[in-house]
Design a protein around this motif. Structure first.
Motif, PDB file in Angstrom:
ATOM      1  N   UNK A   1       0.831  -1.211   0.000  1.00 30.98           N
ATOM      2  CA  UNK A   1       0.000   0.000   0.000  1.00 30.98           C
ATOM      3  C   UNK A   1       0.861   1.254   0.000  1.00 30.98           C
ATOM      4  N   UNK A   2       0.452   2.235  -0.764  1.00 25.63           N
ATOM      5  CA  UNK A   2       1.249   3.451  -0.886  1.00 25.63           C
ATOM      6  C   UNK A   2       1.425   4.121   0.472  1.00 25.63           C
ATOM      7  N   UNK A   3       0.408   4.014   1.350  1.00 27.43           N
ATOM      8  CA  UNK A   3       0.520   4.610   2.683  1.00 27.43           C
ATOM      9  C   UNK A   3       1.646   3.954   3.487  1.00 27.43           C
ATOM     10  N   UNK A   4       1.760   2.635   3.335  1.00 28.50           N
ATOM     11  CA  UNK A   4       2.808   1.918   4.069  1.00 28.50           C
ATOM     12  C   UNK A   4       4.198   2.247   3.519  1.00 28.50           C
ATOM     13  N   UNK A   5       4.310   2.385   2.206  1.00 27.44           N
ATOM     14  CA  UNK A   5       5.602   2.729   1.631  1.00 27.44           C
ATOM     15  C   UNK A   5       6.025   4.128   2.086  1.00 27.44           C
ATOM     16  N   UNK A   6       5.075   5.059   2.139  1.00 29.35           N
ATOM     17  CA  UNK A   6       5.388   6.405   2.625  1.00 29.35           C
ATOM     18  C   UNK A   6       5.851   6.356   4.076  1.00 29.35           C
ATOM     19  N   UNK A   7       5.187   5.558   4.900  1.00 28.87           N
ATOM     20  CA  UNK A   7       5.592   5.412   6.304  1.00 28.87           C
ATOM     21  C   UNK A   7       6.966   4.766   6.410  1.00 28.87           C
ATOM     22  N   UNK A   8       7.256   3.806   5.512  1.00 25.73           N
ATOM     23  CA  UNK A   8       8.551   3.140   5.515  1.00 25.73           C
ATOM     24  C   UNK A   8       9.667   4.095   5.105  1.00 25.73           C
TER      25      UNK A   8
END
Length: 341
Positions: free
Chosen positions: A286-293
């Motif tokens: 998910x793009x949200x998870x990649x941003x958080x990563x």
């Protein structure tokens, strides 16, 4: 007898190579039939891969897995080979690691491995080894320097870092999808923020098979990740993220290769360095998870290295600023024994 056997063996190799090339050409033709950015529509979804992603994937399939603690060198090598830099076929992970000032931890190095991976320690040269408890790995600055130097000026590395958010990452990827030239987007991630991509041992897929796995479209809507189709479908359709989180908790370099957009969610295609992560080292997040990563809250900051032809440097820096990010290198905490000054 030996001569006849050798002729038959060489003939078999030629037939395999010829067939593989035909299949690869077919995959390229299917890609061109979609459009310049390989837009694929399936059941209301749209998948787009960055220009040059198919070459990057082919190089990844040939090189898997990374050598122990050389994820940065692995991704740098893929970027150099995918760009067909002069002499890149003679490079290996060790070459990039030396140029980047990478440092290994003392053996055994099992703590840096994903579950189910045994590691790879066939180092060609003696790389620096840190004292017990000291920082190890590859710095973003060292990796960027190594790629540019080994490319002999043919490539530039434009960094992107700052206040990572879903919007910032989507904007940067949207700009990269419209790149006038092939590129690689090497992300420095906190893997703990991602979905668990460890799907167990996968069969070794050749580059042609891996390309066709992504290029083939059917009405069911293909998944890039084995065993998590329902998770991806629920996220794309409803925006729901049931997890689970990755049990592997390290800082890591991986390539962002494209996006797949559904009604309520956007998945980012990740080209990784271990076969057990997703399907032959390719998974979606998910793009949200990649941003958080990338934000790496609680850890040292992360970012993305955009690797592309030197003539595109100013264009790439503008993409970064448009995404409200900074074209600056970041300190990920790893040493750089080749740093100057």
């Amino acid at each position: 007898m030996a001569s006849g056997a050798q002729c038959r063996l060489e003939g078999a190799r030629e037939r395999v190579a010829s067939g593989a090339q035909c299949r690869l050409d077919g995959a390229r033709e299917r890609r061109a039939a979609c459009d310049a950015v390989w837009t694929v529509r399936v059941s209301g979804e749209r998948r787009r891969l960055l220009p040059g992603a198919e070459r990057l994937l082919a190089e990844q399939a040939a090189e898997l897995p990374q050598k122990d603690e050389l994820c940065g060198a692995f991704q740098g090598l893929l970027a150099l080979r995918a760009a067909a830099v002069a002499g890149s076929e003679q490079l290996d992970q060790d070459t990039v690691a030396l140029a980047a000032g990478s440092v290994l931890s003392p053996p055994p190095r099992s703590g840096s491995l994903p579950p189910q991976e045994r590691g790879r320690d066939d180092f060609r040269v003696a790389l620096p080894v840190a004292a017990a408890g000291a920082q190890v790995g590859t710095s973003a600055r060292g990796l960027a320097r190594a790629i540019e130097r080994l490319a002999g000026g043919a490539l530039t590395v434009v960094p992107a870092t700052g206040a990572w958010s879903t919007g910032a990452l989507e904007t940067l990827l949207d700009r990269a999808l419209g790149s006038p030239a092939p590129l690689a987007a090497i992300a420095n991630l906190d893997v703990a923020r991602l979905w668990d991509a460890c799907a167990g041992p996968s069969p070794a897929l050749g580059s042609v098979a891996a390309l066709e796995a992504i290029a083939t479209v059917d009405v069911a809507g293909p998944e890039l990740t084995r065993g998590d189709g329902q998770r991806a479908r629920r996220y794309l359709d409803e925006g729901l993220d049931p997890g689970p989180d990755s049990p592997w908790r390290v800082g890591h370099f991986a390539a962002l290769a494209g996006v797949r957009r559904g009604r309520s969610g956007t998945l980012v295609t990740v080209i990784d360095s271990y076969r057990s992560l997703g399907e032959a080292g390719v998974h979606e997040q998910p793009v949200e998870r990649v941003a958080a990563a990338l934000l790496r809250d609680g850890r040292r900051p992360g970012g993305v290295l955009l690797v592309l032809p030197a003539a595109c440097a100013s264009t790439a820096r503008e993409w970064v600023r448009t995404a409200a990010l900074e074209p600056m290198l970041w300190d990920n905490g790893s040493p750089d024994v080749r740093a100057e000054g």
